[in-house]
Design a protein around this motif. Structure first.
Motif, PDB file in Angstrom:
ATOM      1  N   PRO A 171      -4.270  10.679   0.321  1.00  0.00           N
ATOM      2  CA  PRO A 171      -4.882   9.616  -0.484  1.00  0.00           C
ATOM      3  C   PRO A 171      -4.157   8.299  -0.226  1.00  0.00           C
ATOM      4  CG  PRO A 171      -4.411  11.569  -1.807  1.00  0.00           C
ATOM      5  CD  PRO A 171      -3.724  11.771  -0.507  1.00  0.00           C
ATOM      6  N   MET A 172      -4.909   7.208  -0.149  1.00  0.00           N
ATOM      7  CA  MET A 172      -4.306   5.925   0.193  1.00  0.00           C
ATOM      8  C   MET A 172      -4.851   4.830  -0.711  1.00  0.00           C
ATOM      9  SD  MET A 172      -4.397   6.117   4.398  1.00  0.00           S
ATOM     10  CE  MET A 172      -6.193   6.017   4.454  1.00  0.00           C
ATOM     11  N   THR A 173      -3.992   3.918  -1.096  1.00  0.00           N
ATOM     12  CA  THR A 173      -4.436   2.773  -1.888  1.00  0.00           C
ATOM     13  C   THR A 173      -5.202   1.776  -1.041  1.00  0.00           C
ATOM     14  OG1 THR A 173      -2.349   1.604  -1.522  1.00  0.00           O
ATOM     15  CG2 THR A 173      -2.505   2.995  -3.499  1.00  0.00           C
ATOM     16  N   CYS A 174      -5.122   1.912   0.283  1.00  0.00           N
ATOM     17  CA  CYS A 174      -5.811   0.974   1.165  1.00  0.00           C
ATOM     18  C   CYS A 174      -6.203   1.670   2.456  1.00  0.00           C
ATOM     19  CB  CYS A 174      -4.938  -0.248   1.459  1.00  0.00           C
ATOM     20  SG  CYS A 174      -3.335   0.159   2.195  1.00  0.00           S
ATOM     21  N   TRP A 185      -1.178  11.352  -7.584  1.00  0.00           N
ATOM     22  CA  TRP A 185      -1.954  12.456  -7.010  1.00  0.00           C
ATOM     23  C   TRP A 185      -1.297  13.772  -7.389  1.00  0.00           C
ATOM     24  CZ3 TRP A 185      -0.393   8.137  -4.285  1.00  0.00           C
ATOM     25  CH2 TRP A 185       0.904   8.194  -3.753  1.00  0.00           C
ATOM     26  N   GLY A 217       0.846  -1.186   0.000  1.00  0.00           N
ATOM     27  CA  GLY A 217       0.000   0.000   0.000  1.00  0.00           C
ATOM     28  C   GLY A 217       0.880   1.235   0.000  1.00  0.00           C
ATOM     29  N   TRP A 267      -6.645  13.034  -6.891  1.00  0.00           N
ATOM     30  CA  TRP A 267      -5.988  11.736  -6.993  1.00  0.00           C
ATOM     31  C   TRP A 267      -6.807  10.769  -7.834  1.00  0.00           C
ATOM     32  CZ3 TRP A 267      -8.211  13.665  -2.603  1.00  0.00           C
ATOM     33  CH2 TRP A 267      -9.225  12.928  -1.996  1.00  0.00           C
ATOM     34  N   CYS A 307      -6.398   5.131  -5.540  1.00  0.00           N
ATOM     35  CA  CYS A 307      -6.541   5.429  -4.106  1.00  0.00           C
ATOM     36  C   CYS A 307      -8.026   5.565  -3.760  1.00  0.00           C
ATOM     37  CB  CYS A 307      -5.809   6.719  -3.748  1.00  0.00           C
ATOM     38  SG  CYS A 307      -4.023   6.622  -3.909  1.00  0.00           S
ATOM     39  N   ALA A 339       0.208   4.479  -8.397  1.00  0.00           N
ATOM     40  CA  ALA A 339      -0.796   5.412  -7.894  1.00  0.00           C
ATOM     41  C   ALA A 339      -0.274   6.826  -8.094  1.00  0.00           C
ATOM     42  CB  ALA A 339      -1.098   5.156  -6.424  1.00  0.00           C
ATOM     43  N   VAL A 381      -8.899   8.071   1.697  1.00  0.00           N
ATOM     44  CA  VAL A 381      -8.122   9.261   2.007  1.00  0.00           C
ATOM     45  C   VAL A 381      -8.192   9.499   3.518  1.00  0.00           C
ATOM     46  CG1 VAL A 381     -10.079  10.836   1.575  1.00  0.00           C
ATOM     47  CG2 VAL A 381      -7.715  11.706   1.481  1.00  0.00           C
ATOM     48  N   GLY A 411       0.827   5.970  -0.246  1.00  0.00           N
ATOM     49  CA  GLY A 411       0.130   7.255  -0.201  1.00  0.00           C
ATOM     50  C   GLY A 411       1.108   8.345   0.182  1.00  0.00           C
ATOM     51  N   SER A 439     -13.950   6.941   2.687  1.00  0.00           N
ATOM     52  CA  SER A 439     -14.063   6.184   1.442  1.00  0.00           C
ATOM     53  C   SER A 439     -15.395   6.562   0.795  1.00  0.00           C
ATOM     54  CB  SER A 439     -13.961   4.680   1.708  1.00  0.00           C
ATOM     55  OG  SER A 439     -13.776   3.972   0.505  1.00  0.00           O
TER      56      SER A 439
END
Length: 316
Positions: free
Chosen positions: A279-282, A311, A154, A248, A252, A309, A255, A156, A222
């Protein structure tokens, strides 16, 4: 020979009214300015980076609860880098010295390797490109699993956005997210994903832009509402008319938002100095995805597989 600053080798990028400085330790965004105005909370080149300010988070963003997780039937234990809460925080790349693989006046590409170690026995090559243009600063992170076995992954960023010269409480915040992840008050352990208009979550609803006020937020969101191209956008504006946005891509689906509340309160210069938008992929604790009823978004990188990913931060 000149001494390297504490934050590592400095890479200055310029394009039109924008200037950015990337520090090699943690591939950290140290400065981003538009016409001389800070868009993120900066730090000095020869200053120990405050916490995770501006760094690239990998191979996980946010926290692994208790530093313990099970992957492919094997339990692993990570060092607790958030000792007061008892978690492993923000991955393993934040203090790596990223090396240049490509550079120009408006871009730089940096790479580092997360080597196999206790708690994370996989080798992952992390490459990130910062590109400055008329539309702001775009960061792209690419991971490649150089191990013989699948690896959890993961990523961000961790910028603290700045809308203008007034206090954070006076900034207007817009976040197109329909769900918020509730957490325990003491350790921020995820408990339940709730609609932002639910009674116990409505205070986190910023779908319609409104002032942050005295709100204290350290939560993941989310259910992001995206434009036709698949991008989600957070906007932060100051009453004086200035602002900043972070955009983003679909890589992602989460966030993290943090109002930078510190235990020392207003006596600390970084207290509520900016709004962390990550922003986060997970999701938080995605390495324990099986423990949750919602899709935590954990990426499993097969051997030789890659994940990307991206942003962008821009002035308003």
């Amino acid at each position: 020979m000149a001494r390297t600053p504490i934050s590592g080798t400095q890479h200055t990028l310029r394009a039109g009214p924008y200037e950015a400085v990337i520090a090699s330790i943690g591939a950290s965004l140290r400065i981003l300015r538009h016409e001389g105005r800070d868009l993120v909370v900066p730090f000095e080149a020869d200053e120990l980076r405050p916490g995770y300010r501006g760094t690239t988070l990998a191979p996980w963003p946010n926290r692994v609860v208790d530093g313990v997780y099970t992957f492919a039937g094997v339990e692993y234990e990570l060092a607790l880098t958030e000792p007061k809460r008892g978690h492993a925080l923000h991955g393993l790349a934040s203090w790596l010295d990223f090396q240049v693989t490509d550079a120009g006046s408006d871009h730089v590409t940096l790479a580092a390797t997360v080597e196999p170690q206790a708690g994370y026995p996989w080798r992952v090559e992390v490459t990130t490109t910062f590109a400055l243009g008329a539309d702001g600063l775009t960061q792209t992170v690419r991971a490649r699993n150089d191990s013989a076995e699948p690896a959890p992954w993961g990523t961000g960023p961790h910028p603290y956005l700045v809308a203008g010269e007034s206090a954070l409480d006076e900034w207007t915040f817009e976040l197109p997210a329909e769900e918020v992840l509730l957490v325990t008050d003491d350790r921020l352990i995820p408990t339940e994903l709730r609609p932002v208009d639910a009674d116990d979550a409505a205070r986190f609803d910023y779908r319609d832009a409104r002032p942050i006020g005295a709100a204290e937020i350290d939560h993941a969101y989310s259910g992001l509402v995206r434009d036709a191209a698949g991008f989600a956008t957070v906007r932060l504006t100051d009453a004086a008319g200035t602002g900043v946005q972070l955009v983003w891509d679909a890589a992602c689906p989460w966030v993290q938002i943090h109002t930078a509340d510190l235990p020392a309160g207003p006596s600390h210069p970084a207290h509520r100095a900016g709004l962390a938008v990550e922003p986060m992929t997970c999701a938080p604790d995605a390495f324990n995805a099986a423990d949750y009823s919602y899709d935590a978004g954990l990426i499993v990188l097969e051997p030789a597989a890659e994940s990307t990913a991206s942003w962008r931060i821009a002035a308003l």
